[in-house]
Scaffold this active site. Structure first.
Site, PDB file in Angstrom:
ATOM      1  N   MET A  30      -4.967   3.587  -5.879  1.00  0.00           N
ATOM      2  CA  MET A  30      -4.143   3.589  -7.238  1.00  0.00           C
ATOM      3  C   MET A  30      -5.230   3.895  -8.347  1.00  0.00           C
ATOM      4  O   MET A  30      -4.551   3.940  -9.552  1.00  0.00           O
ATOM      5  CB  MET A  30      -3.020   3.972  -7.472  1.00  0.00           C
ATOM      6  N   GLY A  31      -6.195   2.822  -7.987  1.00  0.00           N
ATOM      7  CA  GLY A  31      -6.327   2.053  -9.573  1.00  0.00           C
ATOM      8  C   GLY A  31      -5.909   1.087 -10.526  1.00  0.00           C
ATOM      9  O   GLY A  31      -5.163   0.329  -9.323  1.00  0.00           O
ATOM     10  N   GLY A  36      -6.460  -8.167  -5.282  1.00  0.00           N
ATOM     11  CA  GLY A  36      -6.344  -7.769  -4.055  1.00  0.00           C
ATOM     12  C   GLY A  36      -6.994  -6.508  -3.494  1.00  0.00           C
ATOM     13  O   GLY A  36      -7.628  -6.446  -2.462  1.00  0.00           O
ATOM     14  N   HIS A  37      -7.669  -5.947  -4.622  1.00  0.00           N
ATOM     15  CA  HIS A  37      -7.714  -4.653  -3.606  1.00  0.00           C
ATOM     16  C   HIS A  37      -9.202  -5.224  -3.558  1.00  0.00           C
ATOM     17  O   HIS A  37     -10.268  -4.587  -3.108  1.00  0.00           O
ATOM     18  CB  HIS A  37      -8.081  -3.538  -5.206  1.00  0.00           C
ATOM     19  N   GLN A  61       3.726  10.731  -4.527  1.00  0.00           N
ATOM     20  CA  GLN A  61       4.774   9.452  -3.730  1.00  0.00           C
ATOM     21  C   GLN A  61       5.328   8.856  -4.807  1.00  0.00           C
ATOM     22  O   GLN A  61       6.061   7.722  -4.687  1.00  0.00           O
ATOM     23  CB  GLN A  61       3.468   8.120  -3.449  1.00  0.00           C
ATOM     24  N   ASP A 149       1.425  -4.282   1.576  1.00  0.00           N
ATOM     25  CA  ASP A 149       2.659  -2.555   1.683  1.00  0.00           C
ATOM     26  C   ASP A 149       2.674  -2.586   3.181  1.00  0.00           C
ATOM     27  O   ASP A 149       1.664  -1.254   4.346  1.00  0.00           O
ATOM     28  CB  ASP A 149       1.214  -2.095   1.346  1.00  0.00           C
ATOM     29  N   VAL A 175      -3.141 -10.997  -0.639  1.00  0.00           N
ATOM     30  CA  VAL A 175      -4.252 -12.063  -1.783  1.00  0.00           C
ATOM     31  C   VAL A 175      -2.775 -12.246  -2.806  1.00  0.00           C
ATOM     32  O   VAL A 175      -2.230 -11.522  -3.443  1.00  0.00           O
ATOM     33  CB  VAL A 175      -5.075 -10.974  -2.104  1.00  0.00           C
ATOM     34  N   SER A 184      -0.610  -7.843  -7.573  1.00  0.00           N
ATOM     35  CA  SER A 184       0.050  -6.301  -7.353  1.00  0.00           C
ATOM     36  C   SER A 184      -0.022  -5.667  -8.815  1.00  0.00           C
ATOM     37  O   SER A 184      -0.208  -6.402  -9.719  1.00  0.00           O
ATOM     38  CB  SER A 184       1.535  -6.095  -7.617  1.00  0.00           C
ATOM     39  N   ARG A 186       1.378  -3.670 -10.343  1.00  0.00           N
ATOM     40  CA  ARG A 186       2.879  -3.317 -11.380  1.00  0.00           C
ATOM     41  C   ARG A 186       2.990  -4.862 -11.511  1.00  0.00           C
ATOM     42  O   ARG A 186       4.229  -4.916 -12.051  1.00  0.00           O
ATOM     43  CB  ARG A 186       3.818  -2.771 -10.270  1.00  0.00           C
TER      44      ARG A 186
END
Length: 281
Positions: A30-31, A36-37, A61, A149, A175, A184, A186
């Site tokens: 989601m950008g 982690g990504h 979502q 997740d 990570v 995250s 967030r």
């Protein structure tokens, strides 16, 4: 690296690569990409001829009142990271490109009835729908998802199996920051004091990993983890649960592979963390 913004262009480019016999790895995001990504992208690059990163903030979502409008965005930085890591394409459609008066959805009902699915009732329907669309558009050989997740990962694996998608789902480890906090997007919502307080999630997870043993009552494990969380006054616990790692249903004891997970609010920011318990062979 090439940015693609339309479904027709993505299909044209990626189908041509498939005809050449190239393998394709997809990292759906989601950008606002972080380390982690990056770990997912690195693995996709290493295991496939071509790595595709989708950067799409999926509105279906998010329920009304959730943080869609506030969700952090930095597409320029996302592209720079993808290019540096060796991704060949970024797929970045607008919502209007992905959804046209949508009435078709994908829902894996049983696995989504607990944990995050209970807390966010439409969330996994939106996740499964958009991931299904991405699989149909990109037609990847492998798709990469993070263990943070964990329920999402289990649901997508079930969806792929039940709906006969020809894609290998690859789960990748959580990570963490140097102080243990799970990476995250967030985390950017947290103030400095909240950021310090948020490490209580990983401390609780690490305590759970330390004491978990075969046959341990789930209530005992949860109680010990809640005790750690109670040490942080800023932590507002939504749940700490022990569930079967495959079907996401509650367990009474650690007698099978188990997902031990939590959702905790630090201030107004909702964070999740987890670990998977594997019984001794």
């Amino acid at each position: 690296m090439q940015v693609i913004t339309t479904i027709s262009e993505a299909k044209r480019v990626l189908r041509a690569l498939k005809r050449e016999g190239k393998t394709i790895g997809l990292v759906p995001t989601m950008g606002y990409l972080h380390e982690g990504h990056a770990s997912l992208i690195e693995r996709a690059v290493a295991q496939n001829d071509v790595a595709v990163v989708s950067v799409f903030l999926n509105p279906t979502q998010f329920a009304e009142g959730e943080d869609l409008d506030a969700y952090p965005r930095d597409f320029e930085a996302d592209c720079a990271l993808c290019e540096r890591l060796g991704a060949a394409y970024v797929f970045h459609p607008e919502p209007s490109e992905m959804y046209h008066d949508a009435h078709a959805f994908v829902n894996i009902d049983y696995l989504s009835s607990t944990l995050e699915g209970a807390a966010r009732p439409i969330h996994f329907r939106g996740v499964c729908t958009v991931v299904s669309k991405l699989f149909n558009i990109v037609q990847p050989d492998r798709a990469y998802f993070g263990q943070k997740d964990a329920q999402q990962l289990a649901i997508i694996r079930k969806m792929v199996d039940d709906l006969n998608f020809d894609v290998q789902v690859v789960g990748c480890p959580i990570v963490r920051e140097s102080d243990g906090l799970a990476k995250s997007s967030r985390n950017t919502y947290l103030s400095d004091e909240e950021r310090k307080a948020a490490t209580v999630l990983s401390r609780s997870v690490f305590r759970g990993q330390e004491i978990a043993h075969d046959g341990m009552p789930a209530s005992e494990l949860v109680g010990e983890m809640l005790h750690v969380l109670a040490e942080e006054p800023r932590a507002n616990v939504e749940y700490v649960c022990v569930n079967d790692a495959i079907d996401m249903q509650p367990l009474d004891a650690l007698d099978t592979e188990a997902l031990v997970s939590m959702a905790v609010r630090i201030g107004s920011t909702r964070l999740i963390d987890n670990f998977v318990y594997q019984p001794a062979k």
